[in-house]
Design a protein around this motif. Structure first.
Motif: not given
Length: 133
Positions: A15-19
């Protein structure tokens, strides 16, 4: 073994990183910097670089990511691993903090090289006939 590594990498990097901006009341400058960081993450292809870093770690047990600025001030990074022909040599102080990091490798011409990094410097050595040049 290969399927185990693939599943682990998919789990870690699928999954794409969450900032998240933690400051409850950020200034406009902080918001702008945060947006720039998120955009840079995608523009610099950090998702795939992170996946390669973890894959090398899982396959051969070592991996390093070096961040740098080139002569023109542009940011870059590179993954190093034994799998790609590098020997990683970290040096720690008595408290477990890294003081230096060295890379031993052979360049395209077959010359033995040793790059030594610390907080501020890079020292590049060439090894010839057992001597440092």
């Amino acid at each position: 073994q290969k399927k185990i590594v693939e599943k682990q990498i998919l789990y870690l990097c699928g999954k794409q990183k969450q900032f998240t901006l933690i400051n409850p009341s950020p200034t406009d400058a902080e918001k702008a910097l945060f947006s720039e960081i998120k955009a840079s993450w995608l523009n610099k292809n950090m998702e795939q670089i992170t996946a390669k870093l973890f894959e090398n770690q899982k396959i051969v047990g070592d991996s390093a990511l070096i961040h740098f600025f080139d002569e023109e001030g542009k940011y870059g990074c590179k993954v190093f691993s034994y799998k790609d022909g590098y020997v990683l040599l970290p040096k720690y102080d008595a408290f477990g903090r890294m003081e230096q990091f060295s890379l031993y490798y052979r360049d395209k011409d077959g010359k033995e090289r040793l790059d030594i990094y610390d907080k501020e410097n890079l020292v590049r050595c060439t090894l010839e006939k057992g001597n440092v040049v």
